[in-house]
Design a protein around this motif. Structure first.
Motif, PDB file in Angstrom:
ATOM      1  N   GLN A  22      37.006  33.189  37.147  1.00  0.00           N
ATOM      2  CA  GLN A  22      37.319  33.329  35.926  1.00  0.00           C
ATOM      3  C   GLN A  22      36.974  32.304  34.678  1.00  0.00           C
ATOM      4  OE1 GLN A  22      41.264  34.630  35.166  1.00  0.00           O
ATOM      5  NE2 GLN A  22      41.318  36.272  36.672  1.00  0.00           N
ATOM      6  N   GLN A  33      39.769  30.891  29.173  1.00  0.00           N
ATOM      7  CA  GLN A  33      40.301  31.177  30.634  1.00  0.00           C
ATOM      8  C   GLN A  33      41.501  32.293  30.398  1.00  0.00           C
ATOM      9  OE1 GLN A  33      39.997  28.696  33.707  1.00  0.00           O
ATOM     10  NE2 GLN A  33      41.003  29.997  35.230  1.00  0.00           N
ATOM     11  N   ALA A  34      42.437  31.900  29.621  1.00  0.00           N
ATOM     12  CA  ALA A  34      43.628  32.673  29.332  1.00  0.00           C
ATOM     13  C   ALA A  34      43.169  34.350  28.777  1.00  0.00           C
ATOM     14  CB  ALA A  34      44.439  32.127  28.569  1.00  0.00           C
ATOM     15  N   SER A  37      41.858  36.175  31.539  1.00  0.00           N
ATOM     16  CA  SER A  37      42.770  36.848  32.552  1.00  0.00           C
ATOM     17  C   SER A  37      43.554  37.956  32.028  1.00  0.00           C
ATOM     18  CB  SER A  37      44.012  35.428  32.821  1.00  0.00           C
ATOM     19  OG  SER A  37      44.851  36.077  33.744  1.00  0.00           O
ATOM     20  N   ARG A  41      43.262  41.808  33.680  1.00  0.00           N
ATOM     21  CA  ARG A  41      44.599  42.107  34.076  1.00  0.00           C
ATOM     22  C   ARG A  41      44.573  43.724  33.483  1.00  0.00           C
ATOM     23  NH1 ARG A  41      47.471  37.645  32.768  1.00  0.00           N
ATOM     24  NH2 ARG A  41      49.144  39.088  31.981  1.00  0.00           N
ATOM     25  N   PRO A  68      37.700  40.323  41.791  1.00  0.00           N
ATOM     26  CA  PRO A  68      38.978  39.916  41.879  1.00  0.00           C
ATOM     27  C   PRO A  68      39.434  39.453  43.122  1.00  0.00           C
ATOM     28  CG  PRO A  68      39.259  41.908  41.129  1.00  0.00           C
ATOM     29  CD  PRO A  68      37.760  41.651  40.876  1.00  0.00           C
ATOM     30  N   THR A  73      45.429  38.469  42.838  1.00  0.00           N
ATOM     31  CA  THR A  73      45.655  39.594  42.156  1.00  0.00           C
ATOM     32  C   THR A  73      47.250  40.205  42.343  1.00  0.00           C
ATOM     33  OG1 THR A  73      43.458  40.231  41.815  1.00  0.00           O
ATOM     34  CG2 THR A  73      44.898  41.900  41.309  1.00  0.00           C
ATOM     35  N   ALA A  76      49.955  37.717  41.063  1.00  0.00           N
ATOM     36  CA  ALA A  76      49.965  37.747  39.585  1.00  0.00           C
ATOM     37  C   ALA A  76      50.359  38.889  39.067  1.00  0.00           C
ATOM     38  CB  ALA A  76      48.473  37.098  39.164  1.00  0.00           C
TER      39      ALA A  76
END
Length: 364
Positions: A22, A33-34, A37, A41, A68, A73, A76
């Motif tokens: 990522q 990177q956030a 994510s 998602r 992914p 995954t 998370a």
């Protein structure tokens, strides 16, 4: 959150890495990177991202070949849209002539309809003919949940999955409490076959089953015995077991004993059925002229040519294998969502008229 800065050119896939991360997507898309994510998602609640930012992240992920990690995954996001499929068999049943093949068709159809991907799990130890590979069973945790099927199941690994609350459904009836399963109502269907024989006038019947004690075989035997008893048929000596290689001598003995009808079972090996039909052919008998024949289940595949001695398709009942696969997927998704407790579903079997049942031959 809003990020609209123009992205730098997408860099080539980093050298020396098995797959992009990522952080690579973040650099390629010019975002944090956030943000990557959040986009990957599919998060929308409480998040404000410019549509162009989302497109940029997804484009960079595609260009880099990002896939992914299913375990990460799952940890998370609790869901990854992947269902496991594991069979306790020495080979995975991909041949259309295999008795489990219709189950796979049903599973694939329903998974596709529900927008789910499938992961096929295999155990390395199966090459040696074993089905107790606990490590192989543990690997199914990479999926959101798993479907299991096959006649013989290692109890300890399955019990541990159940104790840990991992969602799974067994295709076929299971006796363990708390194990969700979707199976066929073999007891009722087998009893109905015994009743049909009695209605035709048969009094001496034999049920030829295989040697192992899989739940499906146990259910069929129970149904035949209950149905015979309820119809007033003799039950002494009703059930016999075979590996398929000793049926000629049995058939000759049955004829001497005045047996006029034989019932057998369909399994993944087909040993009892093939042994019985071969013995009938070698004895020069016809069904139903000399002997009525019923099959508890659907043959794996129709024979390429007529079977010697049989007037046509074998009478008995068919197993709703395809619908069992579909129903198992639906139940598994309910378990994953937390909207259902462990459940048991038995589907009705369809009678097959066939051409191998008739009244007893005069004088028998």
């Amino acid at each position: 959150m809003s990020e609209t800065a123009s992205p730098p050119p997408t860099p080539p896939r980093p050298n020396g890495r098995a797959k992009p991360r990522q952080s690579d997507i973040a650099r390629a898309a010019g975002v944090s990177q956030a943000t990557v994510s959040l986009v990957l998602r599919g998060a929308t609640t409480g998040v404000v991202l410019a549509p162009e930012t989302r497109r940029r992240v997804l484009r960079a992920a595609e260009d880099l070949g990002y896939v992914p990690d299913p375990v990460a995954t799952r940890l998370a996001a609790a869901r990854n849209g992947m269902l496991g499929l594991y069979t306790f068999s020495t080979t995975f049943p991909t041949d259309v002539a295999h008795s489990y093949y219709p189950v796979l068709v049903g599973v694939e159809e329903e998974a596709a309809a529900q927008g789910q991907d499938l992961i096929l799990f295999t155990g390395a130890s199966r090459a040696a003919g074993t089905t107790s590979d606990a490590a192989a069973v543990r690997r199914v945790r990479a999926a959101d949940g798993c479907l299991f099927f096959g006649r013989h199941v290692p109890e300890d690994p399955i019990r541990r999955l159940s104790e840990d609350g991992f969602p799974f459904v067994y295709i076929g009836r299971r006796e363990e409490p708390g194990i969700s399963h979707v199976g066929a109502d073999y007891v009722s269907a087998s009893a109905e076959v015994a009743a049909r024989l009695a209605a035709l006038g048969h009094h001496r019947v034999r049920y030829l089953r295989e040697n192992d004690d899989a739940p499906a075989s146990t259910d069929r035997e129970r149904g035949v015995v209950d149905g015979a008893r309820g119809a007033g048929l003799e039950t002494v000596g009703l059930v016999e077991r075979t590996d398929g290689g000793d049926v000629d001598a049995r058939l000759a003995r049955w004829r001497d004993e005045g047996v006029t009808a034989v019932v057998t079972e369909e399994t993944d090996t087909g040993a009892a059925l093939s042994g019985l039909t071969a013995a009938v052919a070698r004895a020069g008998l016809s069904c139903p002229g000399d002997l009525s024949l019923a099959l508890l289940g659907t043959p794996a595949a129709a024979p390429a040519a007529p079977v010697t001695g049989l007037a046509g398709a074998i009478s008995g009942f068919g197993v709703p294998m395809r619908e069992m696969g579909r129903a198992a997927v639906r139940l598994l998704l309910d378990l994953i969502e937390g909207s259902a407790a462990p459940q048991s579903h038995l589907l009705a079997c369809e009678p097959v008229a066939g051409a191998t049942l008739g009244p007893p031959h005069p004088g028998r």
